[in-house]
Enzyme design. Structure first.
Site, mmCIF file in Angstrom:
data_model
loop_
_atom_site.group_PDB
_atom_site.id
_atom_site.type_symbol
_atom_site.label_atom_id
_atom_site.label_comp_id
_atom_site.label_asym_id
_atom_site.label_seq_id
_atom_site.Cartn_x
_atom_site.Cartn_y
_atom_site.Cartn_z
ATOM 1 N N ALA A 169 14.018 -8.166 -2.729
ATOM 2 C CA ALA A 169 14.808 -8.021 -3.961
ATOM 3 C C ALA A 169 14.454 -6.712 -4.673
ATOM 4 C CB ALA A 169 14.494 -9.191 -4.890
ATOM 5 N N ASP A 220 -5.602 6.214 2.008
ATOM 6 C CA ASP A 220 -5.764 4.788 1.744
ATOM 7 C C ASP A 220 -7.171 4.369 2.201
ATOM 8 O OD1 ASP A 220 -3.804 2.194 1.296
ATOM 9 O OD2 ASP A 220 -5.528 1.749 2.567
ATOM 10 N N GLN A 231 -6.459 -11.192 -4.664
ATOM 11 C CA GLN A 231 -5.529 -11.748 -5.650
ATOM 12 C C GLN A 231 -6.169 -12.742 -6.623
ATOM 13 O OE1 GLN A 231 -2.583 -13.095 -2.859
ATOM 14 N NE2 GLN A 231 -2.136 -11.001 -2.199
ATOM 15 N N ASN A 236 0.428 -4.406 -7.588
ATOM 16 C CA ASN A 236 1.665 -3.751 -8.037
ATOM 17 C C ASN A 236 2.505 -4.709 -8.870
ATOM 18 O OD1 ASN A 236 1.409 -1.169 -6.511
ATOM 19 N ND2 ASN A 236 1.411 -2.576 -4.780
ATOM 20 N N HIS A 249 0.840 -1.200 0.000
ATOM 21 C CA HIS A 249 0.000 0.000 0.000
ATOM 22 C C HIS A 249 0.881 1.259 0.000
ATOM 23 C CE1 HIS A 249 -4.159 -1.605 1.177
ATOM 24 N NE2 HIS A 249 -3.396 -2.666 0.937
ATOM 25 N N HIS A 293 2.085 -13.752 -7.021
ATOM 26 C CA HIS A 293 0.903 -13.969 -6.179
ATOM 27 C C HIS A 293 -0.253 -13.073 -6.624
ATOM 28 C CE1 HIS A 293 2.322 -10.211 -4.687
ATOM 29 N NE2 HIS A 293 1.476 -10.167 -3.690
HETATM 30 N N1 UDP Z 1 8.637 -5.760 -3.897
HETATM 31 C C1 UDP Z 1 9.991 -5.560 -4.102
HETATM 32 N N2 UDP Z 1 10.840 -6.551 -3.702
HETATM 33 C C2 UDP Z 1 10.428 -7.698 -3.123
HETATM 34 C C3 UDP Z 1 9.038 -7.896 -2.925
HETATM 35 C C4 UDP Z 1 8.177 -6.906 -3.332
HETATM 36 O O1 UDP Z 1 10.408 -4.532 -4.619
HETATM 37 O O2 UDP Z 1 11.262 -8.534 -2.803
HETATM 38 C C5 UDP Z 1 7.704 -4.695 -4.316
HETATM 39 C C6 UDP Z 1 7.045 -5.000 -5.631
HETATM 40 O O3 UDP Z 1 7.809 -4.504 -6.699
HETATM 41 C C7 UDP Z 1 5.702 -4.316 -5.473
HETATM 42 C C8 UDP Z 1 5.418 -4.387 -3.983
HETATM 43 O O4 UDP Z 1 6.671 -4.630 -3.360
HETATM 44 O O5 UDP Z 1 5.795 -2.976 -5.881
HETATM 45 C C9 UDP Z 1 4.458 -5.496 -3.595
HETATM 46 O O6 UDP Z 1 3.172 -5.121 -3.907
HETATM 47 P P1 UDP Z 1 2.096 -6.128 -4.491
HETATM 48 O O7 UDP Z 1 0.850 -5.354 -4.721
HETATM 49 O O8 UDP Z 1 2.639 -6.829 -5.664
HETATM 50 O O9 UDP Z 1 1.903 -7.209 -3.380
HETATM 51 P P2 UDP Z 1 1.648 -7.147 -1.787
HETATM 52 O O10 UDP Z 1 2.978 -7.078 -1.163
HETATM 53 O O11 UDP Z 1 0.820 -5.926 -1.519
HETATM 54 O O12 UDP Z 1 0.930 -8.416 -1.510
#
Ligand code: UDP
Length: 487
Positions: free
Chosen positions: A353, A117, A395, A374, A22, A370
């Site tokens: 990462a 939010d 998801q 994002n 978020h 998943h």
């Molecule tokens: N992300 C990242 N590195 C990681 C894991 C996640 O940069 O190792 C970033 C990813 O690029 C995205 C966000 O964290 O922008 C995760 O958001 P997403 O909506 O995909 O999933 P959530 O974490 O909310 O389930």
């Protein structure tokens, strides 16, 4: 004397302080608006500020008017910060407790608007009382939001007689797409946990009382659903995404939302040794709660597939537990990591990462995701076909967008939704994972077609954020609207 119209528009952004998924897009959006000449203030806690400080400092050095304003967590809130252990009642209590410190800031500063939010539903009421337009920032897309609405309106999940019976979501646009769900794939507040429904209702209620909604998507990704959202659901909508595209240089892409457990250069050097389109990126986002045995199964399947991979084997700790203790539950097959390192087949990232850097590398051939919003949009913009493995939240709806509507991915075959605070279990077999990896990474016409579709969508995303594009126009439109609200 400058008129009130000439004064810079001042926007406050209030990200949900508990979840990286978020915070990351809302900070990107805040930085985006600042680049359009808006005076931007991000409200957050001191701890969270540290994670985003560098990007904001860089923007300030470019002359942009953007800053943080921190608030203290009210007493007793610290231990509510783990969404893996708190139940719905505690979550509501936590949300309510944040009201006082944030309202105090709004009373003192009175910005032109508050971008909030969805998890702060009371900001609709606070905004109305203080005469500050409240705009909701959705961290998910239009399609999942429309699926939620159709579920609320028609409750098809209660009209079937078993958890596995399939049903359509009535009223959604494009009936030609084969969009079907089961009760098992639905968030529990639609099925078994009505207490969660209370919070969901409060969120929708607040949205209806708000000035409008900003969504981190772009028109050409989900056009029919944008129309449904505006016309059927009656929301005022600004599509300003994909906001991650605002990050242009190496530093911005390498540092987002968390300290990396492997640095960008090491990972890019590793990728440089690989053939184009040969590596699968495996990540389940920022909040992963998989059963240890599921990690095991995934590791076995990745090895058996024979394809190269980067796997972010992140595991969120229980409350009060350090991440490394949590990592003990990421049980991997005997000698797995050593074999992968020695053969150069796999790179295992322990916690976080630099995802944007990885996805855009030419060696990337696919993304097992998943289906966080994002990650999904980031994957599409990197022109990658996907293996969808939804777990929680909205998801499963996003999986359907990717597989059934956009047709840029295949399902791994997870059939069961799980709340983050439930005890995780194995829901996907090794065979299913291995088959999906071989199918996606094996290439062929089907996968090339997915890649072609993703490339088209990626080009449209980049056009949307360029001057004159649809997202650019919506950013400008919202700023102008806020000016006119002053009158
Ligand atoms: N992300 C990242 N590195 C990681 C894991 C996640 O940069 O190792 C970033 C990813 O690029 C995205 C966000 O964290 O922008 C995760 O958001 P997403 O909506 O995909 O999933 P959530 O974490 O909310 O389930």
């Amino acid at each position: 004397m400058a008129s009130s119209e000439d004064k810079k528009v001042e926007m406050f952004f209030l990200p949900w302080i508990v979840a990286r998924g978020h915070m990351i897009p809302m900070i990107d959006a805040a930085r985006l608006f600042a680049s359009y000449g808006v005076k931007v203030t991000i409200l957050t806690t001191h701890d969270n500020l540290q994670l985003f400080q560098n990007g904001v400092d860089r923007d300030r050095s470019l002359g942009r008017d953007i800053d943080f304003l921190t608030f203290e967590l009210p007493e007793g809130c610290e231990n509510l910060l783990s969404i893996f252990t708190i139940n719905w009642n505690e979550e509501q209590l936590f949300i309510e407790k944040l009201r006082e410190p944030i309202e105090q800031i709004l009373r003192d500063r009175r910005p032109d608007c508050l971008v909030s939010d969805m998890f702060y539903p009371w900001t609709a009421e606070s905004g109305a009382r203080l005469g500050i337009p409240r705009i909701v920032f959705h961290v998910t897309g239009l399609f999942p939001s429309c699926c939620e609405e159709a579920t609320r309106r028609h409750a098809p999940q209660h009209k079937v007689d078993s958890d596995k019976a399939t049903f359509a979501l009535p009223g959604l646009p494009n009936p030609n797409h084969n969009i079907e769900f089961t009760r098992l794939k639905m968030p529990s507040f639609h099925t078994t946990e009505p207490k969660g429904a209370k919070l969901a209702e409060a969120i929708v209620d607040a949205e209806l009382k708000s000035h409008g909604v900003i969504i981190n998507s772009y028109y050409n990704l989900e056009a029919p659903y944008a129309e449904y959202f505006k016309n059927d659901m009656g929301r005022k909508l600004w599509l300003v995404g994909p906001v991650f595209l605002f990050n242009k240089n190496y530093e911005e892409k390498a540092q987002r939302g968390e300290n990396n457990s492997i640095d960008g250069v090491t990972i890019l050097n590793w990728l440089d040794t690989k053939e184009p389109k040969s590596v699968l990126y495996v990540s389940f986002g920022s909040q992963v709660r998989m059963a240890p045995e599921q990690f095991f199964v995934l590791a076995e399947a990745l090895e058996a597939s024979g394809h190269s991979f980067i796997w972010v084997a992140r595991y969120m700790p229980e409350s009060g537990e350090h991440e490394e203790e949590g990592s003990g539950r990421r049980v991997l097959p005997e000698g797995f990591e050593e074999r992968m390192t020695k053969s150069g087949k796999g790179l295992i990232v322990r916690s976080w990462a630099p995802q944007l850097l990885i996805l855009e590398h030419r060696a990337m051939g696919g993304f097992m995701t998943h289906c966080g919003w994002n990650s999904t949009v980031e994957g599409i913009c990197a022109c990658l076909p996907m293996i969808t493995w939804p777990l929680a939240a909205e998801q499963f709806f996003i999986e359907s967008l990717v597989v059934d509507v956009l047709k840029t991915g295949i399902r791994v075959g997870n059939e069961e939704w799980m709340a983050l605070h439930w005890e995780p279990k194995v829901t996907v077999t090794r065979e299913k994972v291995e088959t999906a990896v071989k199918r996606l990474m094996g290439g062929g016409g089907e996968v090339e077609e997915m890649r072609r579709r993703a490339r088209e969508l990626s080009e449209k995303a980049n056009k949307a954020v360029e001057p004159g594009g649809s997202s650019d126009a919506d950013v400008v439109g919202l700023i102008n609207e806020l000016k006119s609200c002053r009158k």
